[in-house]
Design an enzyme around this catalytic site. Structure first.
Site, PDB file in Angstrom:
ATOM      1  N   ARG A  16       0.853  -1.184   0.000  1.00  9.50           N
ATOM      2  CA  ARG A  16       0.000   0.000   0.000  1.00  9.50           C
ATOM      3  C   ARG A  16       0.893   1.239   0.000  1.00  9.50           C
ATOM      4  NH1 ARG A  16      -2.621   3.151   4.892  1.00  9.50           N
ATOM      5  NH2 ARG A  16      -4.000   4.487   3.712  1.00  9.50           N
TER       6      ARG A  16
ATOM      7  N   HIS B 146      -7.708   6.707   0.606  1.00  7.70           N
ATOM      8  CA  HIS B 146      -8.591   5.530   0.787  1.00  7.70           C
ATOM      9  C   HIS B 146      -9.129   5.006  -0.547  1.00  7.70           C
ATOM     10  CE1 HIS B 146      -9.688   7.391   4.953  1.00  7.70           C
ATOM     11  NE2 HIS B 146      -8.720   6.507   5.110  1.00  7.70           N
TER      12      HIS B 146
ATOM     13  N   ARG C  89      -8.515  14.194  13.497  1.00  7.88           N
ATOM     14  CA  ARG C  89      -8.310  15.267  12.511  1.00  7.88           C
ATOM     15  C   ARG C  89      -9.543  16.162  12.427  1.00  7.88           C
ATOM     16  NH1 ARG C  89      -6.758  11.036   8.143  1.00  7.88           N
ATOM     17  NH2 ARG C  89      -4.835  10.225   9.034  1.00  7.88           N
TER      18      ARG C  89
ATOM     19  N   GLU D 282      -9.201  -3.769   1.838  1.00  3.79           N
ATOM     20  CA  GLU D 282      -8.126  -3.188   1.027  1.00  3.79           C
ATOM     21  C   GLU D 282      -7.067  -4.240   0.685  1.00  3.79           C
ATOM     22  OE1 GLU D 282      -8.379  -0.155   4.109  1.00  3.79           O
ATOM     23  OE2 GLU D 282      -7.628   1.277   2.645  1.00  3.79           O
TER      24      GLU D 282
END
Ligand code: AMP
Length: 393
Positions: free
Chosen positions: A89, A178, A237, A379
């Protein structure tokens, strides 16, 4: 065929070994606190979890050797030749990568050239890639970028209204993130809808969170930007804010740019608003117990997610399916309910009973104009699929 899916961070190395094309997990694990003397290695396979603590793991090469030895010693593989490919990734592929890429020296240099756009991630990915190339020199290694799926966004959607030279000189634009998850979930939704011109919104809500608008299988907009800070509020965040906050915090508290950026990345969102935790389970529990600021953290996030969905509804000229995924999207029914309550004006209706179900589910009511689905993301499978696809080329 056995494919390894790898996610290397600055001090961690997560992996999953998958049997392909069956897409079955054989083993998974994580090495944490690499670079420290109290590193940990957790390995899961066949319903067993083995943990080694207080290890001295000075760098990623040592961590990779540890992982490979763990697979061998536990009989998960009988030799290195059993690993047919490794997929890595990579958070930032910029405009250089429009697809996943078979890793060679040139690809590594290109990933490094994007370090400025992902200073916390790309350098760590390269360390992980190099360690695996050293350990498995004859095995195909593929970089799978979080940004690639969003490379189909049109210019008017990815460009900021900042001086154009910032984009030309430094690549200042929206890249999103993402992407692998948005692609995985939207492909399932697209196939299920069974129509070419499908209109899908995916809400990937985990510790990091992003929303994307997908038309006919292609991403046309997404909430994360130049970095994963933009968009909706997340675990720690802030999501979108007025950049003038930087000047104010400098004048009032003497904060440097880095300090304010750090606070927006690590001390905001659920954690900042509630003052309690970044974890949605703590926030939901505290809100149930009557904690006002925990409830506020949920409400602010739900409001902002609904804002994005409203704007993407307009962008997509309608909506066929709204999908929830990732840690919170898959598990926190309270968050899904808080979001969907705000969407009734669009004809989106949740069935509160169905919203209690776990795992993959349709949670919209029969008279909802839009399907609402929970689709668990994967993923690792997407990464392994790309290793096989590029290995055939
Ligand atoms: P992710 O980044 O996708 O791993 O998601 C992490 C977030 O998912 C954390 O805020 C967790 O609290 C949340 N999460 C995971 N499991 C649950 C659960 N059963 N109920 C509520 N939130 C959960």
């Amino acid at each position: 065929m056995k494919i390894m899916s790898v996610n290397a961070g600055s001090s961690s190395l997560k992996f999953q070994l998958l049997l392909m094309p069956e897409e079955k997990e054989i083993a998974s694990g994580i090495v944490e606190r690499i670079g420290n003397k109290n590193a940990e290695f957790t390995l899961k396979f066949n319903g067993t979890k083995k943990q080694q603590k207080d290890l001295v793991i000075l760098d990623h090469s040592v961590a990779v050797d540890l992982v490979i030895n763990g697979l061998l010693e536990n009989g998960i593989i009988s030799s290195l030749e059993e690993i047919n490919g490794v997929g890595h990734r990579v958070v930032q592929g910029g405009e250089l990568f429009k697809d996943s890429a078979v890793i060679d020296d040139e690809v590594v240099l290109k990933i490094a050239s994007l370090n400025d756009l992902a200073p916390l991630h790309n350098p760590a990915h390269i360390i992980g890639i190099n360690a695996f190339r050293k350990a498995l020199p004859n095995v195909i290694q593929v970089a799978v970028f979080d940004t690639v799926f969003h490379q189909t966004m049109p210019q008017e959607n990815f460009l900021y209204a900042t001086p154009y030279e910032w984009y030309e000189k430094y690549g200042v634009r929206k890249y999103g993130a993402h992407g692998t998850s948005h692609q995985y979930v939207s492909q399932i939704a697209h196939n299920r809808l069974g129509k070419e011109d499908s209109k899908i919104i995916v809400c990937h809500i985990g510790n990091g969170a992003s929303i994307s608008a997908i038309r006919a299988g292609k991403s046309i907009d997404t909430s994360m930007g130049l970095t994963p800070l933009e968009g909706i509020p997340m675990g720690t965040r802030s999501g979108n804010i007025d950049p003038a906050v930087f000047l104010l915090m400098s004048q009032k508290e003497g904060y440097s740019l880095e300090k304010t950026l750090n606070e927006l990345n690590r001390a905001s969102g659920y954690l900042g608003v509630s003052g309690l935790s970044h974890d949605s389970r703590d926030i939901v529990d505290a809100a149930h117990a009557g904690n006002h600021r925990a409830q506020l953290a949920i409400d602010i996030q739900a409001k902002r997610i609904a804002d994005y969905i409203g704007s993407y509804y307009v962008l997509l000229e309608g909506l066929d399916a709204l999908c929830f995924t990732a840690g919170i999207g898959e598990n926190a029914k309270e968050v899904r309910e808080a979001v969907c309550k705000r969407l009734e004006v669009l004809g989106i209706k949740l069935d509160l009973e169905k919203n209690n179900s776990r795992g993959e589910a349709e949670i919209s009511s029969d008279d909802s104009k839009v399907k609402v689905w929970v689709i668990p993301t994967n993923e690792e499978v997407m990464i392994a699929r790309d290793v096989i696809r590029l290995g055939k080329k």
